[in-house]
Motif scaffolding. Sequence first.
Motif, mmCIF file in Angstrom:
data_model
loop_
_atom_site.group_PDB
_atom_site.id
_atom_site.type_symbol
_atom_site.label_atom_id
_atom_site.label_comp_id
_atom_site.label_asym_id
_atom_site.label_seq_id
_atom_site.Cartn_x
_atom_site.Cartn_y
_atom_site.Cartn_z
ATOM 1 N N LEU A 149 0.859 -1.180 0.000
ATOM 2 C CA LEU A 149 0.000 0.000 0.000
ATOM 3 C C LEU A 149 0.899 1.235 0.000
ATOM 4 O O LEU A 149 1.840 1.310 0.788
ATOM 5 N N LYS A 150 0.619 2.180 -0.887
ATOM 6 C CA LYS A 150 1.405 3.405 -0.942
ATOM 7 C C LYS A 150 0.479 4.618 -0.869
ATOM 8 O O LYS A 150 -0.741 4.477 -0.742
ATOM 9 N N SER A 151 1.061 5.804 -0.972
ATOM 10 C CA SER A 151 0.277 7.022 -0.797
ATOM 11 C C SER A 151 -0.795 7.194 -1.870
ATOM 12 O O SER A 151 -1.792 7.882 -1.643
ATOM 13 N N ASP A 152 -0.605 6.567 -3.044
ATOM 14 C CA ASP A 152 -1.608 6.698 -4.105
ATOM 15 C C ASP A 152 -2.611 5.549 -4.125
ATOM 16 O O ASP A 152 -3.409 5.434 -5.042
ATOM 17 N N THR A 153 -2.573 4.687 -3.107
ATOM 18 C CA THR A 153 -3.536 3.592 -3.011
ATOM 19 C C THR A 153 -4.881 4.126 -2.530
ATOM 20 O O THR A 153 -4.943 4.858 -1.538
ATOM 21 N N VAL A 154 -5.954 3.748 -3.212
ATOM 22 C CA VAL A 154 -7.312 4.129 -2.819
ATOM 23 C C VAL A 154 -8.091 2.850 -2.492
ATOM 24 O O VAL A 154 -8.146 1.924 -3.311
ATOM 25 N N SER A 195 8.405 -5.633 -8.460
ATOM 26 C CA SER A 195 8.048 -4.556 -7.548
ATOM 27 C C SER A 195 6.636 -4.123 -7.917
ATOM 28 O O SER A 195 6.352 -3.830 -9.079
ATOM 29 N N LYS A 196 5.724 -4.084 -6.933
ATOM 30 C CA LYS A 196 4.316 -3.821 -7.244
ATOM 31 C C LYS A 196 3.625 -3.210 -6.042
ATOM 32 O O LYS A 196 4.030 -3.408 -4.893
ATOM 33 N N HIS A 197 2.555 -2.444 -6.300
ATOM 34 C CA HIS A 197 1.751 -1.920 -5.191
ATOM 35 C C HIS A 197 0.310 -1.712 -5.655
ATOM 36 O O HIS A 197 0.041 -1.542 -6.844
ATOM 37 N N TRP A 198 -0.595 -1.756 -4.695
ATOM 38 C CA TRP A 198 -2.017 -1.567 -4.991
ATOM 39 C C TRP A 198 -2.302 -0.119 -5.352
ATOM 40 O O TRP A 198 -1.776 0.790 -4.731
ATOM 41 N N ARG A 199 -3.172 0.069 -6.356
ATOM 42 C CA ARG A 199 -3.650 1.408 -6.683
ATOM 43 C C ARG A 199 -5.113 1.598 -6.289
ATOM 44 O O ARG A 199 -5.521 2.696 -5.937
ATOM 45 N N TYR A 200 -5.897 0.508 -6.339
ATOM 46 C CA TYR A 200 -7.345 0.657 -6.105
ATOM 47 C C TYR A 200 -7.919 -0.682 -5.667
ATOM 48 O O TYR A 200 -7.684 -1.706 -6.310
ATOM 49 N N ILE A 201 -8.648 -0.687 -4.560
ATOM 50 C CA ILE A 201 -9.311 -1.903 -4.066
ATOM 51 C C ILE A 201 -10.732 -1.543 -3.675
ATOM 52 O O ILE A 201 -10.963 -0.564 -2.960
ATOM 53 N N ILE A 202 -11.697 -2.327 -4.170
ATOM 54 C CA ILE A 202 -13.107 -2.172 -3.759
ATOM 55 C C ILE A 202 -13.505 -3.413 -2.972
ATOM 56 O O ILE A 202 -13.261 -4.544 -3.406
#
Length: 215
Positions: A149-154, A195-202
């Motif tokens: 999870l990063k700062s741009d994860t919603v 290297s990967k991170h979440w951008r959007y999770i519903i």
Amino acid sequence: MEIPPPPKLTRQSAMAATIIPVVDMKLGENIFAHNVYDAGKTKTAKLSFKSDDRQPVLVQFSAGGKIPAFGYDNGQFGKNVTIHVHDGQELNSLNQLQTDAINHVIENKDKFFPGDVSMETVFNNHVKLYGEPKSHDFGSWPATFKAYLKSDTVVVDTQGQRITDFETLNRSVWVKAIVELNSIYGAGKTKSGFSKHWRYIIVEPKAPEPEIIPL
């Protein structure tokens, strides 16, 4: 119920990002690996949508599933969320991407791992893109996919409510999830992976906890 759309996922260039369904992603076609960059102990091949390095690689899981009890973790290297992946087509595509990434690292072995490193060693030390399903006499577990999870994860629920307490994600049901694949990396003498991170999770909204009234 209408699921809220993802927010605008853009780079600083304000170019609209393209979201790739997991089942359609393909290294060398819609996912492009750039030249290996030497950052010292870590070597990275930046990933972009096709060959346009201004567009990130955004991959969407759409089949839905559960977030396990251990799904949210504030670990040593940052906060991360794990989801269960049940869909066979999505798993096949993840497996193919993992195979293609290993082959890419082996083909560029001298750039990722300067020195005398065997192809077998590179293969055996690749960090898996996803956790394979497991089955034992006392139970079975579906495949898993984990990203930071990063700062741009919603993170929102299906009613559009923003979720900031990520511990509440444990044991919830995810409906849609978009991950950004940032790069393929080589670390140390033999380790490689994504290297990967979440951008959007519903997720589905959780039912409120029942009120306990003392007798």
